[in-house]
Write a protein that holds these residues in place. Sequence first.
Motif, PDB file in Angstrom:
ATOM      1  N   ILE A  12       0.825  -1.246   0.120  1.00 64.34           N
ATOM      2  CA  ILE A  12       0.141   0.006   0.097  1.00 64.34           C
ATOM      3  C   ILE A  12       0.939   1.211  -0.167  1.00 64.34           C
ATOM      4  N   THR A  13       0.576   2.162  -0.844  1.00 66.11           N
ATOM      5  CA  THR A  13       1.397   3.256  -0.918  1.00 66.11           C
ATOM      6  C   THR A  13       0.619   4.552  -1.275  1.00 66.11           C
ATOM      7  N   GLU A  14       1.150   5.664  -1.203  1.00 66.96           N
ATOM      8  CA  GLU A  14       0.337   6.866  -1.522  1.00 66.96           C
ATOM      9  C   GLU A  14       0.968   7.615  -2.866  1.00 66.96           C
ATOM     10  N   GLY A  16       2.111   9.764  -5.772  1.00 66.09           N
ATOM     11  CA  GLY A  16       3.328  10.510  -5.676  1.00 66.09           C
ATOM     12  C   GLY A  16       4.629   9.854  -5.076  1.00 66.09           C
ATOM     13  N   ARG A  17       4.446   8.740  -4.419  1.00 70.32           N
ATOM     14  CA  ARG A  17       5.506   8.118  -4.026  1.00 70.32           C
ATOM     15  C   ARG A  17       6.150   7.290  -4.857  1.00 70.32           C
ATOM     16  N   GLN A  18       7.598   6.826  -4.759  1.00 73.00           N
ATOM     17  CA  GLN A  18       8.182   5.958  -5.857  1.00 73.00           C
ATOM     18  C   GLN A  18       8.083   4.326  -5.097  1.00 73.00           C
ATOM     19  N   VAL A  19       7.595   3.690  -6.006  1.00 73.89           N
ATOM     20  CA  VAL A  19       7.662   2.171  -5.275  1.00 73.89           C
ATOM     21  C   VAL A  19       8.423   1.147  -6.390  1.00 73.89           C
ATOM     22  N   THR A  20       9.034   0.025  -5.871  1.00 77.39           N
ATOM     23  CA  THR A  20       9.719  -0.750  -6.426  1.00 77.39           C
ATOM     24  C   THR A  20       9.320  -2.119  -6.484  1.00 77.39           C
ATOM     25  N   LEU A  21       8.941  -2.758  -7.283  1.00 72.12           N
ATOM     26  CA  LEU A  21       8.480  -4.279  -7.231  1.00 72.12           C
ATOM     27  C   LEU A  21       9.793  -5.295  -7.784  1.00 72.12           C
ATOM     28  N   MET A  22       9.675  -6.263  -6.947  1.00 68.65           N
ATOM     29  CA  MET A  22      10.957  -6.821  -7.182  1.00 68.65           C
ATOM     30  C   MET A  22      10.531  -8.235  -7.656  1.00 68.65           C
ATOM     31  N   CYS A  23      11.447  -8.808  -8.675  1.00 65.55           N
ATOM     32  CA  CYS A  23      11.224 -10.161  -9.298  1.00 65.55           C
ATOM     33  C   CYS A  23      12.641 -10.915  -9.720  1.00 65.55           C
ATOM     34  N   ALA A  81       3.774   7.065  -8.018  1.00 65.94           N
ATOM     35  CA  ALA A  81       2.685   6.302  -8.084  1.00 65.94           C
ATOM     36  C   ALA A  81       1.319   7.119  -8.322  1.00 65.94           C
ATOM     37  N   THR A  82       0.465   6.548  -9.183  1.00 65.73           N
ATOM     38  CA  THR A  82      -0.942   7.096  -9.341  1.00 65.73           C
ATOM     39  C   THR A  82      -1.886   5.991  -8.911  1.00 65.73           C
ATOM     40  N   ARG A  83      -3.337   6.683  -8.817  1.00 66.78           N
ATOM     41  CA  ARG A  83      -4.096   5.805  -8.418  1.00 66.78           C
ATOM     42  C   ARG A  83      -4.540   4.705  -9.474  1.00 66.78           C
ATOM     43  N   SER A  84      -4.209   5.270 -10.825  1.00 70.25           N
ATOM     44  CA  SER A  84      -4.567   4.108 -12.070  1.00 70.25           C
ATOM     45  C   SER A  84      -3.523   3.232 -11.955  1.00 70.25           C
ATOM     46  N   GLN A  85      -2.508   3.164 -11.103  1.00 63.75           N
ATOM     47  CA  GLN A  85      -1.578   1.827 -11.287  1.00 63.75           C
ATOM     48  C   GLN A  85      -1.808   0.892 -10.074  1.00 63.75           C
ATOM     49  N   THR A  86      -3.115   1.255  -9.341  1.00 63.44           N
ATOM     50  CA  THR A  86      -3.620   0.141  -8.506  1.00 63.44           C
ATOM     51  C   THR A  86      -3.886  -1.135  -9.346  1.00 63.44           C
ATOM     52  N   SER A  87      -3.345  -2.201  -9.107  1.00 67.18           N
ATOM     53  CA  SER A  87      -3.394  -3.240  -9.917  1.00 67.18           C
ATOM     54  C   SER A  87      -2.666  -4.408  -9.013  1.00 67.18           C
ATOM     55  N   VAL A  88      -2.718  -5.495 -10.027  1.00 65.19           N
ATOM     56  CA  VAL A  88      -1.977  -6.856  -9.515  1.00 65.19           C
ATOM     57  C   VAL A  88      -1.021  -6.751 -10.753  1.00 65.19           C
ATOM     58  N   TYR A  89       0.260  -6.954 -10.217  1.00 67.72           N
ATOM     59  CA  TYR A  89       1.515  -7.215 -10.992  1.00 67.72           C
ATOM     60  C   TYR A  89       2.069  -8.550 -11.048  1.00 67.72           C
ATOM     61  N   PRO A 106       4.054 -15.238  -8.309  1.00 62.69           N
ATOM     62  CA  PRO A 106       2.627 -15.291  -7.578  1.00 62.69           C
ATOM     63  C   PRO A 106       1.904 -13.906  -7.666  1.00 62.69           C
ATOM     64  N   GLY A 107       2.512 -12.852  -7.964  1.00 61.72           N
ATOM     65  CA  GLY A 107       2.096 -11.700  -8.086  1.00 61.72           C
ATOM     66  C   GLY A 107       2.154 -10.654  -6.846  1.00 61.72           C
ATOM     67  N   THR A 108       2.138  -9.362  -7.020  1.00 61.05           N
ATOM     68  CA  THR A 108       2.078  -8.327  -6.115  1.00 61.05           C
ATOM     69  C   THR A 108       0.954  -7.551  -6.207  1.00 61.05           C
ATOM     70  N   ARG A 109      -0.049  -7.430  -5.053  1.00 56.97           N
ATOM     71  CA  ARG A 109      -1.070  -6.779  -5.159  1.00 56.97           C
ATOM     72  C   ARG A 109      -0.705  -5.179  -4.503  1.00 56.97           C
ATOM     73  N   LEU A 110      -1.046  -4.367  -5.356  1.00 53.16           N
ATOM     74  CA  LEU A 110      -0.343  -2.848  -5.229  1.00 53.16           C
ATOM     75  C   LEU A 110      -1.793  -2.059  -5.340  1.00 53.16           C
ATOM     76  N   LEU A 111      -1.903  -1.324  -3.956  1.00 54.42           N
ATOM     77  CA  LEU A 111      -2.967  -0.081  -3.739  1.00 54.42           C
ATOM     78  C   LEU A 111      -2.182   0.928  -3.865  1.00 54.42           C
ATOM     79  N   VAL A 112      -2.727   1.997  -4.468  1.00 49.45           N
ATOM     80  CA  VAL A 112      -2.270   3.401  -4.339  1.00 49.45           C
ATOM     81  C   VAL A 112      -3.480   4.265  -3.991  1.00 49.45           C
ATOM     82  N   LEU A 113      -3.091   4.904  -2.877  1.00 51.13           N
ATOM     83  CA  LEU A 113      -4.225   5.874  -2.126  1.00 51.13           C
ATOM     84  C   LEU A 113      -4.027   7.099  -2.620  1.00 51.13           C
TER      85      LEU A 113
END
Lengths: 113, 113
Positions: A12-14, A16-23, A81-89, A106-113
């Motif tokens: 969960i992030t807000e 404008g924040r930078q988020v990194t998803l690892m694979c 991050a923007t709200r439209s980037q809320t998704s499963v990656y 297995p995926g990463t569930r990301l919620l952008v508030l």
Amino acid sequence: DAGITQSPRYKITETGRQVTLMCHQTWSHSYMFWYRQDLGHGLRLIYYSAAADITDKGEVSDGYVVSRSKTENFPLTLESATRSQTSVYFCASRPGLAGETQYFGPGTRLLVL
Amino acid sequence: AQSVTQLGSHVSVSEGALVLLRCNYSSSVPPYLFWYVQYPNQGLQLLLKYTTGATLVKGINGFEAEFKKSETSFHLTKPSAHMSDAAEYFCAVSDRGWGKFQFGAGTQVVVTP
């Protein structure tokens, strides 16, 4: 264990924040992919990589950045991050040529508030 | 450009009944074709694929699919549904170059007793 892993699994992030998803994959597969899954759209390709230091955009790459300095890792960064980037990656990898199976993490569930 | 159409976003079948999931594609050249299954909160798992050769392909869990070039279709079938078949199913096509996937929107299968 061998395979393809993603971290974090939930984030969960807000805005404008930078988020990194690892694979990370342990098979030494040449190709790696990032997808996002949204209801009604199936999976859409964000970025892909044919080898270390070789990456290219998919159909929904705006707002995302990738790097691949090592074969086994393929991090995805949301620069602001923007709200439209809320998704499963989902991250995926493939041994080599087209026609070979893609293996998914297995995926990463990301919620952008 | 490639595209994939899955007819029906939701399918309900009775346990023991035939499962039929439809997939049509458009592509300037015959692509590689895949069916994946996704169980809740998991990544995608390959059911079967067609790359060349015999047009009727058999996959895991009793599923099979037939590539019909004249109809640009790759429908997935299983003669007798089991409760464990409840999941979301995705059809995907891959070009013969980079092997980038184009996914259909998915079909949610519900199995009723």
